[in-house]
Design a protein around this motif. Structure first.
Motif, PDB file in Angstrom:
ATOM      1  N   ASP A  11      31.524  81.394  43.663  1.00  0.00           N
ATOM      2  CA  ASP A  11      30.387  80.608  43.191  1.00  0.00           C
ATOM      3  C   ASP A  11      29.042  81.290  43.454  1.00  0.00           C
ATOM      4  O   ASP A  11      27.991  80.692  43.228  1.00  0.00           O
ATOM      5  CB  ASP A  11      30.401  79.203  43.810  1.00  0.00           C
ATOM      6  CG  ASP A  11      30.421  79.219  45.329  1.00  0.00           C
ATOM      7  OD1 ASP A  11      30.255  80.307  45.917  1.00  0.00           O
ATOM      8  OD2 ASP A  11      30.627  78.143  45.925  1.00  0.00           O
ATOM      9  N   ARG A  12      29.071  82.548  43.910  1.00  0.00           N
ATOM     10  CA  ARG A  12      27.820  83.277  44.162  1.00  0.00           C
ATOM     11  C   ARG A  12      27.694  84.423  43.169  1.00  0.00           C
ATOM     12  O   ARG A  12      28.482  85.362  43.176  1.00  0.00           O
ATOM     13  CB  ARG A  12      27.796  83.795  45.597  1.00  0.00           C
ATOM     14  CG  ARG A  12      27.770  82.684  46.646  1.00  0.00           C
ATOM     15  CD  ARG A  12      28.140  83.188  48.012  1.00  0.00           C
ATOM     16  NE  ARG A  12      29.502  83.695  48.028  1.00  0.00           N
ATOM     17  CZ  ARG A  12      30.054  84.308  49.082  1.00  0.00           C
ATOM     18  NH1 ARG A  12      29.352  84.473  50.179  1.00  0.00           N
ATOM     19  NH2 ARG A  12      31.294  84.732  49.032  1.00  0.00           N
ATOM     20  N   MET A  13      26.685  84.347  42.317  1.00  0.00           N
ATOM     21  CA  MET A  13      26.524  85.316  41.245  1.00  0.00           C
ATOM     22  C   MET A  13      26.317  86.729  41.775  1.00  0.00           C
ATOM     23  O   MET A  13      26.866  87.696  41.235  1.00  0.00           O
ATOM     24  CB  MET A  13      25.343  84.929  40.355  1.00  0.00           C
ATOM     25  CG  MET A  13      25.130  85.879  39.174  1.00  0.00           C
ATOM     26  SD  MET A  13      23.778  85.374  38.106  1.00  0.00           S
ATOM     27  CE  MET A  13      24.424  83.838  37.464  1.00  0.00           C
ATOM     28  N   LEU A  14      25.555  86.879  42.858  1.00  0.00           N
ATOM     29  CA  LEU A  14      25.284  88.212  43.382  1.00  0.00           C
ATOM     30  C   LEU A  14      26.566  88.866  43.900  1.00  0.00           C
ATOM     31  O   LEU A  14      26.752  90.081  43.758  1.00  0.00           O
ATOM     32  CB  LEU A  14      24.238  88.145  44.493  1.00  0.00           C
ATOM     33  CG  LEU A  14      22.801  87.835  44.055  1.00  0.00           C
ATOM     34  CD1 LEU A  14      21.876  87.790  45.270  1.00  0.00           C
ATOM     35  CD2 LEU A  14      22.305  88.874  43.047  1.00  0.00           C
ATOM     36  N   GLY A  36      32.433  80.259  39.201  1.00  0.00           N
ATOM     37  CA  GLY A  36      32.449  79.665  40.523  1.00  0.00           C
ATOM     38  C   GLY A  36      32.842  78.209  40.478  1.00  0.00           C
ATOM     39  O   GLY A  36      32.809  77.518  41.492  1.00  0.00           O
ATOM     40  N   ASP A  37      33.229  77.736  39.276  1.00  0.00           N
ATOM     41  CA  ASP A  37      33.625  76.344  39.103  1.00  0.00           C
ATOM     42  C   ASP A  37      35.143  76.223  39.065  1.00  0.00           C
ATOM     43  O   ASP A  37      35.814  76.929  38.308  1.00  0.00           O
ATOM     44  CB  ASP A  37      33.034  75.801  37.794  1.00  0.00           C
ATOM     45  CG  ASP A  37      33.428  74.358  37.548  1.00  0.00           C
ATOM     46  OD1 ASP A  37      32.831  73.472  38.175  1.00  0.00           O
ATOM     47  OD2 ASP A  37      34.354  74.137  36.731  1.00  0.00           O
ATOM     48  N   PHE A  38      35.691  75.325  39.874  1.00  0.00           N
ATOM     49  CA  PHE A  38      37.140  75.184  40.035  1.00  0.00           C
ATOM     50  C   PHE A  38      37.839  74.990  38.691  1.00  0.00           C
ATOM     51  O   PHE A  38      38.772  75.724  38.342  1.00  0.00           O
ATOM     52  CB  PHE A  38      37.434  74.003  40.964  1.00  0.00           C
ATOM     53  CG  PHE A  38      38.865  73.910  41.416  1.00  0.00           C
ATOM     54  CD1 PHE A  38      39.248  74.376  42.662  1.00  0.00           C
ATOM     55  CD2 PHE A  38      39.840  73.336  40.604  1.00  0.00           C
ATOM     56  CE1 PHE A  38      40.566  74.293  43.092  1.00  0.00           C
ATOM     57  CE2 PHE A  38      41.156  73.245  41.012  1.00  0.00           C
ATOM     58  CZ  PHE A  38      41.525  73.725  42.263  1.00  0.00           C
ATOM     59  N   GLU A  39      37.432  73.998  37.929  1.00  0.00           N
ATOM     60  CA  GLU A  39      38.117  73.683  36.676  1.00  0.00           C
ATOM     61  C   GLU A  39      37.914  74.775  35.635  1.00  0.00           C
ATOM     62  O   GLU A  39      38.820  75.082  34.852  1.00  0.00           O
ATOM     63  CB  GLU A  39      37.635  72.336  36.132  1.00  0.00           C
ATOM     64  CG  GLU A  39      38.013  71.142  37.004  1.00  0.00           C
ATOM     65  CD  GLU A  39      39.520  71.005  37.176  1.00  0.00           C
ATOM     66  OE1 GLU A  39      40.278  71.385  36.256  1.00  0.00           O
ATOM     67  OE2 GLU A  39      39.953  70.511  38.247  1.00  0.00           O
ATOM     68  N   GLU A  40      36.732  75.382  35.610  1.00  0.00           N
ATOM     69  CA  GLU A  40      36.487  76.451  34.640  1.00  0.00           C
ATOM     70  C   GLU A  40      37.355  77.664  34.944  1.00  0.00           C
ATOM     71  O   GLU A  40      37.831  78.344  34.034  1.00  0.00           O
ATOM     72  CB  GLU A  40      35.013  76.860  34.640  1.00  0.00           C
ATOM     73  CG  GLU A  40      34.694  77.912  33.571  1.00  0.00           C
ATOM     74  CD  GLU A  40      33.233  78.301  33.550  1.00  0.00           C
ATOM     75  OE1 GLU A  40      32.821  78.942  32.561  1.00  0.00           O
ATOM     76  OE2 GLU A  40      32.493  77.977  34.511  1.00  0.00           O
ATOM     77  N   ALA A  57      37.318  83.682  49.513  1.00  0.00           N
ATOM     78  CA  ALA A  57      37.546  82.542  50.396  1.00  0.00           C
ATOM     79  C   ALA A  57      36.248  82.008  50.998  1.00  0.00           C
ATOM     80  O   ALA A  57      36.224  80.901  51.537  1.00  0.00           O
ATOM     81  CB  ALA A  57      38.514  82.930  51.520  1.00  0.00           C
ATOM     82  N   LEU A  58      35.163  82.777  50.909  1.00  0.00           N
ATOM     83  CA  LEU A  58      33.888  82.331  51.454  1.00  0.00           C
ATOM     84  C   LEU A  58      33.075  81.536  50.441  1.00  0.00           C
ATOM     85  O   LEU A  58      31.986  81.062  50.759  1.00  0.00           O
ATOM     86  CB  LEU A  58      33.073  83.533  51.936  1.00  0.00           C
ATOM     87  CG  LEU A  58      33.705  84.355  53.072  1.00  0.00           C
ATOM     88  CD1 LEU A  58      32.753  85.455  53.514  1.00  0.00           C
ATOM     89  CD2 LEU A  58      34.061  83.463  54.239  1.00  0.00           C
ATOM     90  N   ALA A  59      33.596  81.398  49.215  1.00  0.00           N
ATOM     91  CA  ALA A  59      32.905  80.592  48.212  1.00  0.00           C
ATOM     92  C   ALA A  59      32.798  79.158  48.720  1.00  0.00           C
ATOM     93  O   ALA A  59      33.762  78.587  49.213  1.00  0.00           O
ATOM     94  CB  ALA A  59      33.659  80.644  46.886  1.00  0.00           C
ATOM     95  N   HIS A  60      31.627  78.570  48.586  1.00  0.00           N
ATOM     96  CA  HIS A  60      31.361  77.262  49.204  1.00  0.00           C
ATOM     97  C   HIS A  60      32.141  76.127  48.539  1.00  0.00           C
ATOM     98  O   HIS A  60      32.557  75.187  49.214  1.00  0.00           O
ATOM     99  CB  HIS A  60      29.865  76.959  49.149  1.00  0.00           C
ATOM    100  CG  HIS A  60      29.026  77.995  49.831  1.00  0.00           C
ATOM    101  ND1 HIS A  60      29.087  78.222  51.197  1.00  0.00           N
ATOM    102  CD2 HIS A  60      28.115  78.883  49.340  1.00  0.00           C
ATOM    103  CE1 HIS A  60      28.235  79.187  51.522  1.00  0.00           C
ATOM    104  NE2 HIS A  60      27.643  79.607  50.412  1.00  0.00           N
ATOM    105  N   ASP A  61      32.321  76.190  47.234  1.00  0.00           N
ATOM    106  CA  ASP A  61      32.880  75.048  46.505  1.00  0.00           C
ATOM    107  C   ASP A  61      34.315  75.262  46.043  1.00  0.00           C
ATOM    108  O   ASP A  61      34.804  74.520  45.192  1.00  0.00           O
ATOM    109  CB  ASP A  61      31.999  74.743  45.280  1.00  0.00           C
ATOM    110  CG  ASP A  61      30.583  74.365  45.675  1.00  0.00           C
ATOM    111  OD1 ASP A  61      30.422  73.713  46.728  1.00  0.00           O
ATOM    112  OD2 ASP A  61      29.644  74.726  44.938  1.00  0.00           O
TER     113      ASP A  61
END
Length: 235
Positions: A11-14, A36-40, A57-61
């Motif tokens: 979920d982090r673009m950088l 970064g979206d689960f369903e997408e 695994a460090l993605a927040h969402d």
């Protein structure tokens, strides 16, 4: 040349831009999608049919274990899942048990990431070496794997130990049979015996067990990379 289609789940673009830059000059690896979206991510898996999904695994969402299971459940084709994580991330090995192919530490260098993607795309399992700073490695829910007594390894015969090491490196039955000059049926018999003696359920649990008792060197080897086998012989 093999074209490995990769999907990035972060979920982090950088971070995604950084990973994409690593593969920019790789002729055999192509980043075909990112989200970064689960369903997408699940929609992209179905629509783009990537060979490898890299989950940070460090993605927040993103729930790494849940995402792993959903990807595997709805993928019609075989798909490799590589997880990027810190050494002490909790729950990551649960994703490995759910079907993910590998775990790569976030401090790994670009060459290691490229190699990991190539290996996962071929169906090998990858785990990092045990932590060397005195900390506990990631936990797994199975108690007999969480605290595996090293004494159980002593139950294995010398030949079973050879097979155990090669399985933990990600070798196939055919590759093990060729390397050890055995029939594939004999290799299967040894694996069944190993699983019974160590009270494990499958090949993935062999990898996790080797990792937990400190017998896993950190990178999968296979017959085309004979230069790494000195580690196996000296283990």
């Amino acid at each position: 040349m093999l074209n490995i289609r990769v999907l990035l789940a972060d979920d982090r673009m950088l971070v995604r831009l950084g990973i994409k830059s690593i593969f920019a000059d790789q002729r055999d690896i192509e980043v075909v999608g990112e989200s970064g979206d689960f369903e997408e991510i699940l929609e992209l898996v179905v629509g783009l049919k990537p060979a490898v999904v890299i989950i940070d695994a460090l993605a927040h969402d993103l729930d790494t274990d849940k995402l792993t299971r959903r990807i595997i459940d709805q993928s019609a084709q075989s798909i490799g899942i590589l997880i990027l994580a810190n050494a002490h991330d909790q729950g990551v090995l649960s994703a490995i048990r759910s079907g993910a192919n590998g775990l790569l530490l976030k401090h790994s260098n670009p060459a290691q990431l490229i190699s990991a993607v190539q290996m996962v795309a071929k169906g090998y399992y990858l785990l990092p070496p045990p932590a060397d700073d005195g900390g506990a490695p990631p936990a797994t829910p199975a108690s007999h794997i969480r605290h595996p007594p090293k004494e159980r390894i002593e139950q294995l015969t010398e030949r079973e130990l050879d097979v155990f090491r090669l399985v933990s490196h990600g070798w196939s039955n055919a590759e093990i049979a060729q390397d050890l000059a055995l029939r594939e049926s004999t290799v299967k018999s040894h694996i069944r015996s190993i699983l019974a003696k160590l009270d494990l359920r499958n090949r993935v649990h062999i990898v996790i067990f080797a990792y937990r008792v400190g017998m896993f060197p950190g990178w999968a080897s296979h017959p085309s990379r004979r230069e790494t086998m000195g580690e196996r012989d000296s283990a």
